[in-house]
Design a protein around this motif. Sequence first.
Motif, PDB file in Angstrom:
ATOM      1  N   MET A   1      51.052 -34.567  -0.197  1.00  0.00           N
ATOM      2  CA  MET A   1      51.971 -33.220  -0.433  1.00  0.00           C
ATOM      3  C   MET A   1      53.526 -33.987  -0.546  1.00  0.00           C
ATOM      4  N   ALA A   2      54.137 -33.422  -1.694  1.00  0.00           N
ATOM      5  CA  ALA A   2      55.536 -33.795  -1.954  1.00  0.00           C
ATOM      6  C   ALA A   2      56.289 -33.321  -0.635  1.00  0.00           C
ATOM      7  N   GLY A   3      57.125 -34.146   0.129  1.00  0.00           N
ATOM      8  CA  GLY A   3      58.093 -33.688   1.193  1.00  0.00           C
ATOM      9  C   GLY A   3      57.527 -33.820   2.349  1.00  0.00           C
ATOM     10  N   GLU A   4      55.996 -34.185   2.504  1.00  0.00           N
ATOM     11  CA  GLU A   4      55.427 -34.411   3.704  1.00  0.00           C
ATOM     12  C   GLU A   4      55.194 -36.073   4.008  1.00  0.00           C
ATOM     13  N   PRO A   5      55.578 -36.645   5.208  1.00  0.00           N
ATOM     14  CA  PRO A   5      55.332 -37.914   5.437  1.00  0.00           C
ATOM     15  C   PRO A   5      53.937 -38.565   4.885  1.00  0.00           C
ATOM     16  N   GLN A   6      53.811 -39.645   4.540  1.00  0.00           N
ATOM     17  CA  GLN A   6      52.733 -40.245   3.862  1.00  0.00           C
ATOM     18  C   GLN A   6      52.149 -41.563   4.619  1.00  0.00           C
ATOM     19  N   ALA A   7      50.918 -41.442   5.201  1.00  0.00           N
ATOM     20  CA  ALA A   7      50.617 -42.334   6.284  1.00  0.00           C
ATOM     21  C   ALA A   7      50.555 -43.649   5.770  1.00  0.00           C
ATOM     22  N   ASP A   8      50.317 -43.876   4.112  1.00  0.00           N
ATOM     23  CA  ASP A   8      50.251 -45.177   3.676  1.00  0.00           C
ATOM     24  C   ASP A   8      51.559 -45.397   2.901  1.00  0.00           C
ATOM     25  N   CYS A   9      52.690 -44.762   3.437  1.00  0.00           N
ATOM     26  CA  CYS A   9      53.871 -45.158   2.434  1.00  0.00           C
ATOM     27  C   CYS A   9      55.011 -45.951   3.489  1.00  0.00           C
ATOM     28  N   LEU A  10      55.106 -47.260   2.998  1.00  0.00           N
ATOM     29  CA  LEU A  10      56.107 -48.140   3.731  1.00  0.00           C
ATOM     30  C   LEU A  10      57.464 -47.456   4.069  1.00  0.00           C
ATOM     31  N   PHE A  11      58.102 -46.812   3.123  1.00  0.00           N
ATOM     32  CA  PHE A  11      59.359 -46.141   3.595  1.00  0.00           C
ATOM     33  C   PHE A  11      59.261 -45.120   4.401  1.00  0.00           C
ATOM     34  N   CYS A  12      58.168 -44.154   4.478  1.00  0.00           N
ATOM     35  CA  CYS A  12      57.761 -43.264   5.378  1.00  0.00           C
ATOM     36  C   CYS A  12      57.764 -43.906   6.760  1.00  0.00           C
ATOM     37  N   LYS A  13      57.354 -45.055   6.824  1.00  0.00           N
ATOM     38  CA  LYS A  13      57.106 -45.863   8.145  1.00  0.00           C
ATOM     39  C   LYS A  13      58.509 -46.369   8.487  1.00  0.00           C
ATOM     40  N   ILE A  14      59.423 -46.593   7.752  1.00  0.00           N
ATOM     41  CA  ILE A  14      60.538 -46.993   7.942  1.00  0.00           C
ATOM     42  C   ILE A  14      61.354 -45.770   8.500  1.00  0.00           C
ATOM     43  N   VAL A  15      61.214 -44.703   8.145  1.00  0.00           N
ATOM     44  CA  VAL A  15      61.829 -43.528   8.450  1.00  0.00           C
ATOM     45  C   VAL A  15      61.401 -43.248   9.982  1.00  0.00           C
ATOM     46  N   THR A  16      60.212 -43.476  10.139  1.00  0.00           N
ATOM     47  CA  THR A  16      59.348 -43.260  11.611  1.00  0.00           C
ATOM     48  C   THR A  16      59.889 -44.451  12.521  1.00  0.00           C
ATOM     49  N   GLY A  17      60.132 -45.287  12.136  1.00  0.00           N
ATOM     50  CA  GLY A  17      60.554 -46.709  12.983  1.00  0.00           C
ATOM     51  C   GLY A  17      59.087 -47.492  13.216  1.00  0.00           C
ATOM     52  N   GLU A  18      58.256 -47.219  12.618  1.00  0.00           N
ATOM     53  CA  GLU A  18      56.815 -47.874  12.457  1.00  0.00           C
ATOM     54  C   GLU A  18      57.100 -49.255  11.985  1.00  0.00           C
ATOM     55  N   VAL A  19      58.136 -49.377  11.078  1.00  0.00           N
ATOM     56  CA  VAL A  19      58.090 -50.669  10.335  1.00  0.00           C
ATOM     57  C   VAL A  19      59.678 -51.115  10.640  1.00  0.00           C
ATOM     58  N   PRO A  20      60.123 -52.106  11.081  1.00  0.00           N
ATOM     59  CA  PRO A  20      61.444 -52.485  11.148  1.00  0.00           C
ATOM     60  C   PRO A  20      62.282 -52.680   9.716  1.00  0.00           C
ATOM     61  N   ALA A  21      63.480 -52.403   9.820  1.00  0.00           N
ATOM     62  CA  ALA A  21      64.365 -52.608   8.836  1.00  0.00           C
ATOM     63  C   ALA A  21      65.556 -52.890   9.165  1.00  0.00           C
ATOM     64  N   THR A  22      66.472 -53.583   8.518  1.00  0.00           N
ATOM     65  CA  THR A  22      68.057 -53.625   8.905  1.00  0.00           C
ATOM     66  C   THR A  22      68.823 -52.383   8.285  1.00  0.00           C
ATOM     67  N   ILE A  23      68.700 -51.590   9.417  1.00  0.00           N
ATOM     68  CA  ILE A  23      69.589 -50.259   9.065  1.00  0.00           C
ATOM     69  C   ILE A  23      70.924 -50.306   9.015  1.00  0.00           C
ATOM     70  N   VAL A  24      71.671 -49.740   7.780  1.00  0.00           N
ATOM     71  CA  VAL A  24      73.186 -49.745   7.832  1.00  0.00           C
ATOM     72  C   VAL A  24      73.787 -48.690   7.949  1.00  0.00           C
ATOM     73  N   ARG A  25      72.977 -47.340   7.469  1.00  0.00           N
ATOM     74  CA  ARG A  25      73.416 -46.174   7.711  1.00  0.00           C
ATOM     75  C   ARG A  25      72.144 -45.109   7.936  1.00  0.00           C
ATOM     76  N   GLU A  26      72.461 -44.204   8.775  1.00  0.00           N
ATOM     77  CA  GLU A  26      71.485 -43.245   8.960  1.00  0.00           C
ATOM     78  C   GLU A  26      72.006 -41.740   8.988  1.00  0.00           C
ATOM     79  N   PHE A  52      58.898 -38.062  -1.501  1.00  0.00           N
ATOM     80  CA  PHE A  52      58.723 -37.757  -2.889  1.00  0.00           C
ATOM     81  C   PHE A  52      58.705 -38.918  -3.708  1.00  0.00           C
ATOM     82  N   ARG A  53      57.794 -38.930  -4.549  1.00  0.00           N
ATOM     83  CA  ARG A  53      57.380 -39.993  -5.268  1.00  0.00           C
ATOM     84  C   ARG A  53      58.417 -41.106  -6.144  1.00  0.00           C
ATOM     85  N   ASP A  54      59.340 -40.090  -6.701  1.00  0.00           N
ATOM     86  CA  ASP A  54      60.480 -40.803  -7.245  1.00  0.00           C
ATOM     87  C   ASP A  54      61.523 -39.651  -7.520  1.00  0.00           C
ATOM     88  N   ALA A  55      62.750 -40.318  -8.422  1.00  0.00           N
ATOM     89  CA  ALA A  55      63.802 -39.635  -8.305  1.00  0.00           C
ATOM     90  C   ALA A  55      63.867 -38.269  -9.078  1.00  0.00           C
TER      91      ALA A  55
END
Length: 120
Positions: A1-26, A52-55
């Motif tokens: 469902m749009a708006g809800e975190p997706q378990a298989d989404c790389l960027f959702c995992k970055i949002v939750t901290g499950e996948v590391p990223a070099t964050i410059v702003r939040e 959301f899937r795209d812009a």
Amino acid sequence: MAGEPQADCLFCKIVTGEVPATIVRETDTTVAFRDINPQAPTHVLVIPKVHFRDAAELAAGDPQAMADVLREAGEVAAQEKLDEHGGYRIVFNTGAGAGQTVWHTHAHVLGGRGFNWPPG
């Protein structure tokens, strides 16, 4: 469902901290991090924390979140001093044919080098 975190989404995992990223702003609604395959000296992705899937889907489903992404793209550019280096681009790739590879809306903030027109 749009708006809800997706378990298989790389960027959702970055949002939750499950996948590391070099964050410059939040912010409360966005995360900005360095692209792992930069296409310019400065290449930062700005994503909404909502999925959301795209812009186009983000703009239709959560216009405020889209505005937040664009505002933060400008803040990233200012923080990275891209205006001092000739300007910058904000790019949304929408669809596989346009180069989108992660199906979570994201803006590319690109700067630090010259760009040709037309793009692509």
